[in-house]
Design a protein around this motif. Structure first.
Motif, PDB file in Angstrom:
ATOM      1  N   TYR A   8      41.908  11.889  -7.587  1.00  0.00           N
ATOM      2  CA  TYR A   8      40.737  12.044  -7.650  1.00  0.00           C
ATOM      3  C   TYR A   8      40.113  10.992  -7.425  1.00  0.00           C
ATOM      4  O   TYR A   8      41.112   9.626  -7.924  1.00  0.00           O
ATOM      5  CB  TYR A   8      40.231  12.429  -9.180  1.00  0.00           C
ATOM      6  N   GLU A  12      35.399  10.281 -10.537  1.00  0.00           N
ATOM      7  CA  GLU A  12      34.461  11.306  -9.714  1.00  0.00           C
ATOM      8  C   GLU A  12      35.095  13.057 -10.953  1.00  0.00           C
ATOM      9  O   GLU A  12      36.309  12.000 -11.864  1.00  0.00           O
ATOM     10  CB  GLU A  12      34.647  12.140  -8.643  1.00  0.00           C
ATOM     11  N   ASP A  13      34.700  13.864 -11.614  1.00  0.00           N
ATOM     12  CA  ASP A  13      35.149  15.034 -11.914  1.00  0.00           C
ATOM     13  C   ASP A  13      36.045  15.845 -11.578  1.00  0.00           C
ATOM     14  O   ASP A  13      36.714  16.328 -11.894  1.00  0.00           O
ATOM     15  CB  ASP A  13      34.305  15.344 -13.442  1.00  0.00           C
ATOM     16  N   GLU A  16      39.777  15.269  -5.617  1.00  0.00           N
ATOM     17  CA  GLU A  16      39.419  14.814  -3.739  1.00  0.00           C
ATOM     18  C   GLU A  16      40.874  15.513  -3.436  1.00  0.00           C
ATOM     19  O   GLU A  16      40.024  16.951  -2.193  1.00  0.00           O
ATOM     20  CB  GLU A  16      39.663  13.654  -3.569  1.00  0.00           C
TER      21      GLU A  16
END
Length: 76
Positions: A8, A12-13, A16
């Motif tokens: 991640y 960010e939730d 990636e």
């Protein structure tokens, strides 16, 4: 049981990326996380204490300044 490395971006939730690291034995990940392999059934954050060992097991370098990493146990 298999394993994913989920990355991640900081703050960010949504992940990636996900990388399958199932080629590493559960016992090796258990030793890295200091727990019995049979108890690896959840999601585990990886931090500075794990970075060198994780790289040794997988060849993946963790960029802990830019990302958060989690080892996830998944059903085969």
């Amino acid at each position: 049981m298999g394993f994913l490395l989920t990355r991640y971006a900081k703050d960010e939730d949504r992940p990636e990326s996900e990388t399958d690291v199932s080629s590493v034995a559960a016992e090796a990940f258990g030793a890295l996380l200091t727990m019995p392999a049979a108890q690896l059934t959840d999601v585990y954050p990886l931090g500075p204490d794990h970075a060198d060992g994780f790289r040794g097991l997988t060849g993946i370098t963790l960029d802990l300044d830019r990302f958060e990493y989690f080892l996830e146990a998944v059903a085969d």
